[in-house]
Design a protein around this motif. Structure first.
Motif, PDB file in Angstrom:
ATOM      1  N   MET A  95      -3.968  -4.792 -17.327  1.00  0.00           N
ATOM      2  CA  MET A  95      -4.695  -3.702 -16.415  1.00  0.00           C
ATOM      3  C   MET A  95      -6.081  -3.350 -17.067  1.00  0.00           C
ATOM      4  O   MET A  95      -5.738  -2.590 -17.963  1.00  0.00           O
ATOM      5  N   ARG A  96      -6.969  -3.343 -16.614  1.00  0.00           N
ATOM      6  CA  ARG A  96      -8.369  -2.659 -17.223  1.00  0.00           C
ATOM      7  C   ARG A  96      -8.297  -1.229 -16.760  1.00  0.00           C
ATOM      8  O   ARG A  96      -7.748  -0.752 -15.748  1.00  0.00           O
ATOM      9  N   CYS A  97      -9.264  -0.483 -17.509  1.00  0.00           N
ATOM     10  CA  CYS A  97      -9.294   0.858 -17.269  1.00  0.00           C
ATOM     11  C   CYS A  97      -9.755   1.092 -15.899  1.00  0.00           C
ATOM     12  O   CYS A  97      -9.461   2.361 -15.518  1.00  0.00           O
ATOM     13  N   HIS A  98     -10.656   0.600 -15.321  1.00  0.00           N
ATOM     14  CA  HIS A  98     -11.286   0.838 -13.774  1.00  0.00           C
ATOM     15  C   HIS A  98     -10.330   0.507 -12.874  1.00  0.00           C
ATOM     16  O   HIS A  98     -10.931   0.458 -11.575  1.00  0.00           O
ATOM     17  N   GLU A  99      -9.196  -0.047 -12.847  1.00  0.00           N
ATOM     18  CA  GLU A  99      -8.453  -0.892 -11.814  1.00  0.00           C
ATOM     19  C   GLU A  99      -7.506  -0.127 -11.244  1.00  0.00           C
ATOM     20  O   GLU A  99      -7.128   0.977 -12.136  1.00  0.00           O
ATOM     21  N   LEU A 100      -6.863  -0.304 -10.217  1.00  0.00           N
ATOM     22  CA  LEU A 100      -5.789   0.751  -9.628  1.00  0.00           C
ATOM     23  C   LEU A 100      -4.810   0.485 -10.375  1.00  0.00           C
ATOM     24  O   LEU A 100      -4.287  -0.710 -10.764  1.00  0.00           O
ATOM     25  N   SER A 101      -3.945   1.622 -10.573  1.00  0.00           N
ATOM     26  CA  SER A 101      -2.556   1.604 -11.101  1.00  0.00           C
ATOM     27  C   SER A 101      -1.663   1.139 -10.089  1.00  0.00           C
ATOM     28  O   SER A 101      -1.860   0.930  -9.075  1.00  0.00           O
ATOM     29  N   ASP A 102      -0.470   0.899 -10.760  1.00  0.00           N
ATOM     30  CA  ASP A 102       0.773   0.590  -9.895  1.00  0.00           C
ATOM     31  C   ASP A 102       0.844   1.656  -8.722  1.00  0.00           C
ATOM     32  O   ASP A 102       1.253   1.321  -7.518  1.00  0.00           O
ATOM     33  N   GLN A 103       0.860   2.815  -9.411  1.00  0.00           N
ATOM     34  CA  GLN A 103       1.124   4.062  -8.280  1.00  0.00           C
ATOM     35  C   GLN A 103       0.212   4.167  -7.263  1.00  0.00           C
ATOM     36  O   GLN A 103       0.545   4.350  -6.047  1.00  0.00           O
ATOM     37  N   GLU A 104      -1.339   3.804  -7.627  1.00  0.00           N
ATOM     38  CA  GLU A 104      -2.012   4.094  -6.560  1.00  0.00           C
ATOM     39  C   GLU A 104      -1.812   2.784  -5.769  1.00  0.00           C
ATOM     40  O   GLU A 104      -2.136   2.904  -4.320  1.00  0.00           O
ATOM     41  N   TRP A 105      -1.692   1.644  -6.234  1.00  0.00           N
ATOM     42  CA  TRP A 105      -1.344   0.461  -5.344  1.00  0.00           C
ATOM     43  C   TRP A 105      -0.043   0.638  -4.338  1.00  0.00           C
ATOM     44  O   TRP A 105      -0.356   0.011  -3.151  1.00  0.00           O
ATOM     45  N   ALA A 106       0.808   1.201  -4.794  1.00  0.00           N
ATOM     46  CA  ALA A 106       1.815   1.572  -3.801  1.00  0.00           C
ATOM     47  C   ALA A 106       1.485   2.255  -2.859  1.00  0.00           C
ATOM     48  O   ALA A 106       2.080   2.195  -1.736  1.00  0.00           O
ATOM     49  N   VAL A 107       0.543   3.041  -2.852  1.00  0.00           N
ATOM     50  CA  VAL A 107       0.153   4.062  -1.852  1.00  0.00           C
ATOM     51  C   VAL A 107      -0.552   3.277  -0.873  1.00  0.00           C
ATOM     52  O   VAL A 107      -0.697   3.467   0.393  1.00  0.00           O
ATOM     53  N   ILE A 108      -1.814   2.376  -1.364  1.00  0.00           N
ATOM     54  CA  ILE A 108      -2.695   1.745  -0.440  1.00  0.00           C
ATOM     55  C   ILE A 108      -2.082   0.314   0.088  1.00  0.00           C
ATOM     56  O   ILE A 108      -2.431   0.237   1.132  1.00  0.00           O
ATOM     57  N   GLU A 109      -1.157  -0.518  -0.342  1.00  0.00           N
ATOM     58  CA  GLU A 109      -0.653  -1.537   0.037  1.00  0.00           C
ATOM     59  C   GLU A 109      -0.164  -1.417   1.380  1.00  0.00           C
ATOM     60  O   GLU A 109      -0.660  -2.250   2.426  1.00  0.00           O
ATOM     61  N   PRO A 110       0.809  -0.454   1.667  1.00  0.00           N
ATOM     62  CA  PRO A 110       1.176  -0.556   3.067  1.00  0.00           C
ATOM     63  C   PRO A 110       0.052  -0.281   4.199  1.00  0.00           C
ATOM     64  O   PRO A 110       0.172  -0.646   5.417  1.00  0.00           O
ATOM     65  N   LEU A 111      -0.911   0.360   3.867  1.00  0.00           N
ATOM     66  CA  LEU A 111      -1.952   0.597   5.121  1.00  0.00           C
ATOM     67  C   LEU A 111      -3.052  -0.516   5.015  1.00  0.00           C
ATOM     68  O   LEU A 111      -3.963  -0.372   5.908  1.00  0.00           O
ATOM     69  N   LEU A 112      -2.905  -1.570   4.140  1.00  0.00           N
ATOM     70  CA  LEU A 112      -4.070  -2.794   4.294  1.00  0.00           C
ATOM     71  C   LEU A 112      -3.646  -3.562   5.974  1.00  0.00           C
ATOM     72  O   LEU A 112      -2.535  -3.754   6.024  1.00  0.00           O
ATOM     73  N   PRO A 113      -4.662  -4.045   6.334  1.00  0.00           N
ATOM     74  CA  PRO A 113      -4.329  -5.212   7.435  1.00  0.00           C
ATOM     75  C   PRO A 113      -3.539  -6.271   7.236  1.00  0.00           C
ATOM     76  O   PRO A 113      -3.897  -6.625   5.974  1.00  0.00           O
ATOM     77  N   GLN A 114      -2.575  -6.484   8.031  1.00  0.00           N
ATOM     78  CA  GLN A 114      -1.689  -7.772   7.630  1.00  0.00           C
ATOM     79  C   GLN A 114      -1.923  -8.856   8.588  1.00  0.00           C
ATOM     80  O   GLN A 114      -1.346 -10.020   8.448  1.00  0.00           O
TER      81      GLN A 114
END
Length: 121
Positions: free
Chosen positions: A1-20
């Motif tokens: 993971m690069r320094c400016h990319e989403l962490s796993d914790q941030e991704w866990a918050v965001i992923e369920p809210l994305l359009p499916q």
């Protein structure tokens, strides 16, 4: 993971809210696309300067504009703000220069007012 990319914790918050509900062709990886969009805004560059590792710039731009119209970014921001509950600190380091004609006022012409302090004004 690069320094400016989403962490796993941030991704866990965001992923369920994305359009499916995608139709037709399978969508490219949402995490990669969001990282590309965030890279573009963090660096202040144009869409054409986004590195190829994030995918085609047209995909990034189209996804950003569609989600902006659909209100997805507003929901993501609200969820991230709620998840961090005040742990985020933002510092603005912008510098504003006065126009050359606005910088040459003579001393004693006008009193200097503190606009951010109501008592002083």
């Amino acid at each position: 993971m690069r320094c400016h990319e989403l962490s796993d914790q941030e991704w866990a918050v965001i992923e369920p809210l994305l359009p499916q509900n995608s139709r037709g062709v399978a969508r490219v990886d949402d995490r990669r696309v969001i990282n590309g969009i965030l890279w573009r805004f963090r660096t202040g560059s144009s869409w054409r300067d986004v590195p190829e590792r994030y995918g085609p710039r047209t995909t990034l731009y189209n996804r950003f504009t569609r989600w902006r119209t659909a209100g997805v970014w507003d929901r993501l921001l609200a969820a991230v703000s709620k998840a961090y509950d005040g742990d985020i600190v933002m510092i603005d380091s912008s510098c504003v220069r006065v126009h050359q004609h606005g910088a040459g006022a003579k001393k004693g012409d006008l009193p200097i007012l503190a606009w951010d302090i109501p008592v002083a004004a």
